[in-house]
Design a protein around this motif. Structure first.
Motif, PDB file in Angstrom:
ATOM      1  N   PHE A  68       0.855  -1.194   0.000  1.00 54.29           N
ATOM      2  CA  PHE A  68       0.000   0.000   0.000  1.00 54.29           C
ATOM      3  C   PHE A  68       0.889   1.243   0.000  1.00 54.29           C
ATOM      4  O   PHE A  68       1.847   1.336   0.782  1.00 54.29           O
ATOM      5  N   ILE A  69       0.560   2.159  -0.855  1.00 57.89           N
ATOM      6  CA  ILE A  69       1.294   3.422  -0.954  1.00 57.89           C
ATOM      7  C   ILE A  69       0.391   4.537  -0.441  1.00 57.89           C
ATOM      8  O   ILE A  69      -0.660   4.811  -1.026  1.00 57.89           O
ATOM      9  N   VAL A  70       0.812   5.161   0.663  1.00 59.82           N
ATOM     10  CA  VAL A  70       0.041   6.249   1.263  1.00 59.82           C
ATOM     11  C   VAL A  70       0.779   7.556   0.991  1.00 59.82           C
ATOM     12  O   VAL A  70       1.976   7.678   1.279  1.00 59.82           O
ATOM     13  N   THR A  71       0.050   8.520   0.434  1.00 58.08           N
ATOM     14  CA  THR A  71       0.662   9.792   0.043  1.00 58.08           C
ATOM     15  C   THR A  71      -0.085  10.949   0.696  1.00 58.08           C
ATOM     16  O   THR A  71      -1.330  10.945   0.758  1.00 58.08           O
TER      17      THR A  71
ATOM     18  N   ARG B  40      -3.146   4.053  -2.353  1.00 59.05           N
ATOM     19  CA  ARG B  40      -3.179   3.201  -3.549  1.00 59.05           C
ATOM     20  C   ARG B  40      -2.556   1.857  -3.199  1.00 59.05           C
ATOM     21  O   ARG B  40      -1.726   1.765  -2.301  1.00 59.05           O
ATOM     22  N   ALA B  41      -2.956   0.840  -3.905  1.00 63.50           N
ATOM     23  CA  ALA B  41      -2.489  -0.499  -3.570  1.00 63.50           C
ATOM     24  C   ALA B  41      -2.061  -1.241  -4.824  1.00 63.50           C
ATOM     25  O   ALA B  41      -2.716  -1.133  -5.880  1.00 63.50           O
ATOM     26  N   ARG B  42      -0.979  -1.956  -4.701  1.00 62.92           N
ATOM     27  CA  ARG B  42      -0.551  -2.868  -5.758  1.00 62.92           C
ATOM     28  C   ARG B  42      -0.699  -4.279  -5.196  1.00 62.92           C
ATOM     29  O   ARG B  42       0.073  -4.706  -4.326  1.00 62.92           O
TER      30      ARG B  42
ATOM     31  N   ASN C 145      -3.963   2.660  -9.826  1.00 65.60           N
ATOM     32  CA  ASN C 145      -4.065   4.108 -10.021  1.00 65.60           C
ATOM     33  C   ASN C 145      -5.239   4.719  -9.265  1.00 65.60           C
ATOM     34  O   ASN C 145      -5.388   5.945  -9.230  1.00 65.60           O
ATOM     35  N   VAL C 146      -6.096   3.898  -8.677  1.00 66.07           N
ATOM     36  CA  VAL C 146      -7.291   4.396  -7.984  1.00 66.07           C
ATOM     37  C   VAL C 146      -6.940   4.756  -6.545  1.00 66.07           C
ATOM     38  O   VAL C 146      -6.293   3.975  -5.832  1.00 66.07           O
ATOM     39  N   ASP C 147      -7.369   5.950  -6.124  1.00 67.35           N
ATOM     40  CA  ASP C 147      -7.198   6.378  -4.739  1.00 67.35           C
ATOM     41  C   ASP C 147      -8.304   5.713  -3.911  1.00 67.35           C
ATOM     42  O   ASP C 147      -9.463   6.135  -3.941  1.00 67.35           O
ATOM     43  N   LEU C 148      -7.938   4.683  -3.173  1.00 64.52           N
ATOM     44  CA  LEU C 148      -8.929   3.923  -2.402  1.00 64.52           C
ATOM     45  C   LEU C 148      -9.515   4.740  -1.259  1.00 64.52           C
ATOM     46  O   LEU C 148     -10.592   4.404  -0.751  1.00 64.52           O
TER      47      LEU C 148
END
Length: 491
Positions: A390-393, A446-448, A465-468
């Motif tokens: 998970f990528i948190v920005t 976002r999650a991969r 690419n979707v902001d969950l």
């Protein structure tokens, strides 16, 4: 002598039953059958079976340390849609909760304070079930349903502490709808479990059965058998046919003795090979529901000493059928309370028949998207493994965090969360809350997520690419789930 003239006698018109009249007759016979008195001994047996199995299950929670592992040690619990308000009790509350659950199960088993114990057990067990979606199992859902039905059934009117203390409630018979309701509830998982097996992975690829049998290939001198196609497809076709046919074959007297050994073997295989807890043992006991309702009384008579007497329910004073629908075969003869019961039965069974097919309203493979999968009796149809990052920005500060879910989740949660889209979304909401507590508002998540279904080559499950953080859990199809494209056997 003049011949006597003959007069033609018109032929009688053939007797024709109008469709509406035939329908009314059929409905009338159904009403009569629902409220016909039958021996209560089947219900007594089922009460003891259900209470005993549930008491065993509660003991397992204490002895294996599951109460702490599943409800106390977890950083977060994953809820069902609409039940996010259900939270674990604080402190030692969950231990008290399961102690009460065990007492209620014991009271149901012996029929003591049954009208209080049955609702307490239903509410307490369903509460625990709703606390953690990663613990979803079809047999736990079935327990919720049957414990609800036990609240409605007069299972304490014979061979119970209540009947001993209050002789006025004793009865040797109950209405037949109680038997048919239990038969239907037990039969529905079999039937829809069979319908769910009508898919290409199960029939053409033998998956996931082939994968589950693979660990047995290490058995000395016999392991090679478990890799053979003939054995894999014996399980595949045998499981499919048993699910679809076992209930009607058990109901028909001529095929019952052939269906019974097959059903026993099926459940024993589930118990010893697939290790799925109490479910096979409970389902073994429920097979007796499909025999004549007085079977348990006949067993009791067979084991009684010559001086003891067990009377037949059919000759009991409580078994006299009132002169109502049993004689008129008309639903109009139903009392108001009987009409209410018939209506509630129809509504309940309608829900149970519609809920398992709701996944057809969603696009894609339900084993991949998981949309409509829960409560649909899709049993042992998929093996999913994967990995996620998970990528948190935080756009305002430009900071970015790379988060691995294994740093937050317990082992029993991890694989369920990263392979089920709705749980991925719940975990994303949790990360948003965590960063908000740290002072970072309006973060993006976002999650991969790469997942393999039934041995396929891993592919993306979630659109990276979707902001969950901007997506909501709902009943509509999720646009951010990537469709399954990898074919079976692509690995």
């Amino acid at each position: 002598m003049q011949p006597v003239p003959t007069q033609e006698v018109p032929m009688a018109a053939p007797f024709v039953v109008a469709p509406s009249e035939a329908k009314a007759n059929l409905l009338g016979r159904l009403c009569a059958a629902l409220f016909k008195p039958v021996d209560i001994s089947f219900l007594v047996f089922f009460r003891i079976l259900f209470g005993g199995i549930m008491l065993w299950e509660v003991y397992r929670y204490f002895s294996y340390g599951w109460i702490s592992r599943y409800y106390i040690e977890t950083a977060l619990n994953f809820s069902y849609y609409g039940f996010s308000w259900v939270k674990p009790w604080p402190g030692r509350g969950m231990y008290i909760h399961f102690f009460v659950l065990g007492v209620a199960a014991a009271c149901v088993m012996v029929g003591f304070l049954y009208r209080i114990a049955a609702p307490v057990f239903f509410l307490a067990f369903t509460y625990a079930f709703l606390l953690e979606q990663t613990r979803y199992l079809n047999h736990l859902y079935l327990v919720c349903l049957i414990s609800f039905l036990m609240c409605l059934l007069p299972a304490h009117r014979a061979f119970s502490v209540d009947a001993l203390l209050r002789p006025k409630i004793r009865s040797d018979v109950v209405s037949a709808w109680t038997l048919w309701l239990l038969r239907a509830q037990v039969g529905i998982p079999y039937f829809f479990g069979g319908i769910a097996k009508l898919n290409s992975d199960w029939i053409h690829g033998g998956e996931p059965m082939r994968t589950w049998l693979h660990p047995l290939t290490v058995v000395p001198k016999a392991g090679y058998i478990f890799a053979a196609d003939w054995l894999v497809y014996s399980f595949v076709i045998g499981g499919l046919m048993l699910d679809l046919l076992v209930v009607p074959l058990l109901l028909w007297r001529r095929t019952r003795l052939f269906a019974l050994p097959a059903a026993i073997a099926f459940n024993l295989i589930n118990a010893f090979i697939f290790d799925i807890g109490i479910f096979p043992w409970f389902m073994l006991g429920t097979l007796l529901l499909f025999f004549p309702p007085g079977l348990m009384r006949r067993f009791a008579r067979a084991f009684m000493s010559p001086g003891e007497k067990v009377h037949d329910a059919e000759t009991s004073p409580t078994s006299v059928t009132p002169k109502t629908i049993a004689e008129t075969n008309s639903c109009a003869a139903l009392s108001t309370s009987q009409k209410v019961v018939a209506g509630l039965l129809a509504a309940y069974l309608a829900v149970q028949l519609v809920l398992p097919i709701r996944h057809y309203l969603y696009p894609g493979n339900v084993s991949w998207t998981e949309e409509g999968h829960n409560f649909s009796w899709h049993m042992k149809l998929r093996t999913k493994v994967g990995e996620a990052v998970f990528i948190v920005t935080h756009p305002q500060s430009g900071q970015t965090w790379t988060i691995k879910p294994e740093d937050y989740l317990k082992p029993h949660q991890l694989m369920k969360v990263i392979t089920k889209p709705d749980l991925i979304l719940q975990f994303s909401d949790y990360l948003v809350e965590q960063k908000s507590r740290e002072g970072y508002d309006n973060v993006e998540v976002r999650a991969r997520v790469m997942v393999s279904l039934n041995g396929r080559e891993p592919q993306l499950l979630i659109d990276p690419n979707v902001d969950l953080a901007k997506e909501d859990v709902g009943l509509l199809p999720a646009r951010w789930i990537v469709p399954l494209t990898t074919p079976l056997g692509s690995r």
